[in-house]
Design a protein around this motif. Structure first.
Motif, PDB file in Angstrom:
ATOM      1  N   ARG A 114       0.822  -1.335   0.154  1.00  0.00           N
ATOM      2  CA  ARG A 114      -0.208  -0.041   0.080  1.00  0.00           C
ATOM      3  C   ARG A 114       0.820   1.357  -0.153  1.00  0.00           C
ATOM      4  N   TYR A 115       0.235   2.367   0.057  1.00  0.00           N
ATOM      5  CA  TYR A 115       0.893   3.565  -0.194  1.00  0.00           C
ATOM      6  C   TYR A 115       0.255   4.609   1.251  1.00  0.00           C
ATOM      7  N   CYS A 116       1.154   5.310   1.494  1.00  0.00           N
ATOM      8  CA  CYS A 116       1.054   6.178   2.597  1.00  0.00           C
ATOM      9  C   CYS A 116       1.157   7.727   2.009  1.00  0.00           C
ATOM     10  N   ARG A 117      -0.271   8.524   2.167  1.00  0.00           N
ATOM     11  CA  ARG A 117      -0.266   9.961   1.753  1.00  0.00           C
ATOM     12  C   ARG A 117      -0.076  10.659   3.049  1.00  0.00           C
ATOM     13  N   PHE A 118       0.499  11.722   2.895  1.00  0.00           N
ATOM     14  CA  PHE A 118       1.032  12.409   3.930  1.00  0.00           C
ATOM     15  C   PHE A 118       1.189  13.879   3.541  1.00  0.00           C
ATOM     16  N   ASP A 119       0.221  15.086   4.153  1.00  0.00           N
ATOM     17  CA  ASP A 119       0.284  16.361   3.774  1.00  0.00           C
ATOM     18  C   ASP A 119       1.217  17.120   4.512  1.00  0.00           C
ATOM     19  N   LEU A 120       2.154  17.660   3.906  1.00  0.00           N
ATOM     20  CA  LEU A 120       3.156  18.425   4.525  1.00  0.00           C
ATOM     21  C   LEU A 120       2.789  19.941   4.955  1.00  0.00           C
ATOM     22  N   ASN A 121       3.460  20.292   5.844  1.00  0.00           N
ATOM     23  CA  ASN A 121       3.124  21.697   6.312  1.00  0.00           C
ATOM     24  C   ASN A 121       3.459  22.690   5.477  1.00  0.00           C
ATOM     25  N   GLU A 122       2.851  23.766   5.599  1.00  0.00           N
ATOM     26  CA  GLU A 122       2.946  24.941   4.682  1.00  0.00           C
ATOM     27  C   GLU A 122       4.236  25.369   4.489  1.00  0.00           C
ATOM     28  N   GLY A 123       5.162  25.383   5.467  1.00  0.00           N
ATOM     29  CA  GLY A 123       6.330  25.903   5.386  1.00  0.00           C
ATOM     30  C   GLY A 123       7.490  25.028   5.038  1.00  0.00           C
ATOM     31  N   LEU A 167      17.312   9.091  -5.586  1.00  0.00           N
ATOM     32  CA  LEU A 167      16.984   8.879  -4.278  1.00  0.00           C
ATOM     33  C   LEU A 167      15.638   8.439  -3.847  1.00  0.00           C
ATOM     34  N   HIS A 168      15.674   7.352  -3.177  1.00  0.00           N
ATOM     35  CA  HIS A 168      14.057   6.676  -2.789  1.00  0.00           C
ATOM     36  C   HIS A 168      13.813   6.872  -1.249  1.00  0.00           C
ATOM     37  N   MET A 169      12.788   7.021  -0.998  1.00  0.00           N
ATOM     38  CA  MET A 169      12.174   7.212   0.493  1.00  0.00           C
ATOM     39  C   MET A 169      11.130   6.225   0.532  1.00  0.00           C
ATOM     40  N   VAL A 170      10.931   5.328   1.625  1.00  0.00           N
ATOM     41  CA  VAL A 170       9.649   4.636   2.007  1.00  0.00           C
ATOM     42  C   VAL A 170       9.455   4.666   3.398  1.00  0.00           C
ATOM     43  N   VAL A 171       8.156   4.173   3.738  1.00  0.00           N
ATOM     44  CA  VAL A 171       7.877   4.236   5.119  1.00  0.00           C
ATOM     45  C   VAL A 171       7.863   2.711   5.715  1.00  0.00           C
ATOM     46  N   GLY A 223       8.758   5.582  -4.780  1.00  0.00           N
ATOM     47  CA  GLY A 223       9.350   6.139  -3.836  1.00  0.00           C
ATOM     48  C   GLY A 223      10.391   7.230  -4.157  1.00  0.00           C
ATOM     49  N   ASP A 224      10.775   7.492  -5.520  1.00  0.00           N
ATOM     50  CA  ASP A 224      11.712   8.228  -5.985  1.00  0.00           C
ATOM     51  C   ASP A 224      11.365   9.837  -5.697  1.00  0.00           C
ATOM     52  N   ILE A 225      12.216  10.093  -4.579  1.00  0.00           N
ATOM     53  CA  ILE A 225      12.094  11.718  -4.233  1.00  0.00           C
ATOM     54  C   ILE A 225      13.274  12.536  -4.811  1.00  0.00           C
ATOM     55  N   THR A 226      13.818  11.952  -5.712  1.00  0.00           N
ATOM     56  CA  THR A 226      15.002  12.636  -6.419  1.00  0.00           C
ATOM     57  C   THR A 226      14.462  14.226  -7.117  1.00  0.00           C
ATOM     58  N   PRO A 227      13.377  14.251  -7.511  1.00  0.00           N
ATOM     59  CA  PRO A 227      12.671  15.441  -7.951  1.00  0.00           C
ATOM     60  C   PRO A 227      12.743  16.633  -7.307  1.00  0.00           C
ATOM     61  N   MET A 228      12.697  16.114  -5.834  1.00  0.00           N
ATOM     62  CA  MET A 228      12.449  17.391  -4.930  1.00  0.00           C
ATOM     63  C   MET A 228      13.881  18.063  -4.768  1.00  0.00           C
ATOM     64  N   SER A 229      14.949  17.474  -5.294  1.00  0.00           N
ATOM     65  CA  SER A 229      16.378  18.109  -5.162  1.00  0.00           C
ATOM     66  C   SER A 229      16.262  19.361  -6.340  1.00  0.00           C
ATOM     67  N   ARG A 230      15.257  19.316  -7.195  1.00  0.00           N
ATOM     68  CA  ARG A 230      15.234  20.369  -8.002  1.00  0.00           C
ATOM     69  C   ARG A 230      14.250  21.368  -7.988  1.00  0.00           C
ATOM     70  N   MET A 231      13.756  21.425  -6.614  1.00  0.00           N
ATOM     71  CA  MET A 231      12.793  22.520  -6.228  1.00  0.00           C
ATOM     72  C   MET A 231      13.523  23.550  -5.482  1.00  0.00           C
ATOM     73  N   GLY A 232      13.255  24.813  -5.963  1.00  0.00           N
ATOM     74  CA  GLY A 232      13.959  25.926  -5.555  1.00  0.00           C
ATOM     75  C   GLY A 232      13.779  26.346  -4.075  1.00  0.00           C
ATOM     76  N   TRP A 233      14.910  26.852  -3.512  1.00  0.00           N
ATOM     77  CA  TRP A 233      14.959  26.994  -1.815  1.00  0.00           C
ATOM     78  C   TRP A 233      13.789  27.803  -1.383  1.00  0.00           C
ATOM     79  N   LEU A 243       4.032   7.860  -0.369  1.00  0.00           N
ATOM     80  CA  LEU A 243       5.324   7.029  -0.121  1.00  0.00           C
ATOM     81  C   LEU A 243       5.139   5.530   0.008  1.00  0.00           C
ATOM     82  N   PRO A 244       5.664   4.584  -0.734  1.00  0.00           N
ATOM     83  CA  PRO A 244       5.350   3.220  -0.674  1.00  0.00           C
ATOM     84  C   PRO A 244       5.536   2.674   0.942  1.00  0.00           C
TER      85      PRO A 244
END
Length: 264
Positions: A114-123, A167-171, A223-233, A243-244
């Motif tokens: 299964r997959y886990c959905r998690f809403d991140l905080n605004e900041g 880079l991959h991330m799992v729960v 679970g590939d989170i590599t694209p997050m490395s290309r998001m601006g500061w 996440l899986p």
């Protein structure tokens, strides 16, 4: 001089203790540390590792592999973002983690359950989170093996993670709070191909870093989170992580983390 070689900047300086995960996440208790090969064998093959075979650290899991300048830069720019997600997830996803704990001893099923959905905080800063994770790999892999990440890590606005990394991330289940840091390892497949990877298990999260250049085969994983490395500061806002989750015997087999059904 090898023990004074910073694994991020590459300079010969006095080294300081780095808590992984950050001390503020609760990594401040007595832990037993084993040699890398013992920890990996225990993780991959459930081989028994006795506490009296290792040595104790009284203030949490630490590594003396980074210089003071690099350590302070990480702490000033990335640690708070990582800590926030780590603690928020553990607090708000209790039901999911409890379910993973119940499932962890059941026979493994084919693929991701299964997959886990998690809403991140605004900041939340995706780039800062990825940089903290990558810095943890730098601190726990062989000296000099990730010096190409220096500019990416020491310029907080850089989005240039070297292209060789994925880079991959799992729960994961909490697994009694046990953390494992593998360093670089080579996984061999039946057809003679291989994959070079390192993994970090710090429940409730697991991370896998693939070297796409030195590997002759890269497994297809979620679970590939590599694209997050290309998001601006300055890119923040409401982001949903999907996440899986990994349960059963696969929780102790990082080369299978995030496996799709019927994948190798």
């Amino acid at each position: 001089m090898g023990n004074r070689f910073c694994r991020i900047c590459g300079e010969h300086k006095p080294l300081t203790l780095e808590h992984i995960p950050p001390r503020s996440t609760g990594n401040d208790h007595v832990v037993v540390v084993h040699r890398g090969d013992e920890a990996v064998m225990h993780s991959l093959f459930d081989m028994e590792v006795r506490d009296d075979d290792g040595y104790r650290q009284s203030h949490g899991m630490t590594f003396k592999t980074l210089c003071e300048d690099c350590n302070e830069y990480l702490g000033a720019n990335y640690v708070e973002t990582f800590k926030g997600l780590y603690l928020d997830f553990a607090h708000e996803s209790g039901d999911i983690l409890d379910g993973l704990d119940r499932d962890r001893n059941e026979s493994e099923t084919a693929g991701v359950e299964r997959y886990c959905r998690f809403d991140l905080n605004e900041g939340f800063r995706p780039l800062a989170f990825v940089k903290q994770v990558v810095s943890n790999f730098c601190a726990t892999t062989a000296p000099g093996s990730m010096l190409d990440c220096r500019d990416f890590l020491l310029d907080r606005e850089s989005t240039s993670l070297p292209a060789r990394y994925r880079l991959h991330m799992v729960v994961l289940p909490k697994l009694d709070g046990e953390s494992v840091f593998s360093g670089w390892m080579r996984v061999l497949f039946d057809d003679g191909t291989f994959c070079d990877m390192a993994f970090i298990r710090m429940p409730p999260f697991g991370f896998v870093l693939y070297d796409t250049v030195s590997s002759t085969y890269l497994p297809d994983r979620a679970g590939d989170i590599t694209p997050m490395s290309r998001m601006g500061w300055d890119l923040t806002g409401r982001i949903t992580l999907v996440l899986p989750t990994v349960t059963g015997r696969n929780a102790s087999r990082p080369y299978l983390w995030g496996r799709y059904q019927n994948a190798v």
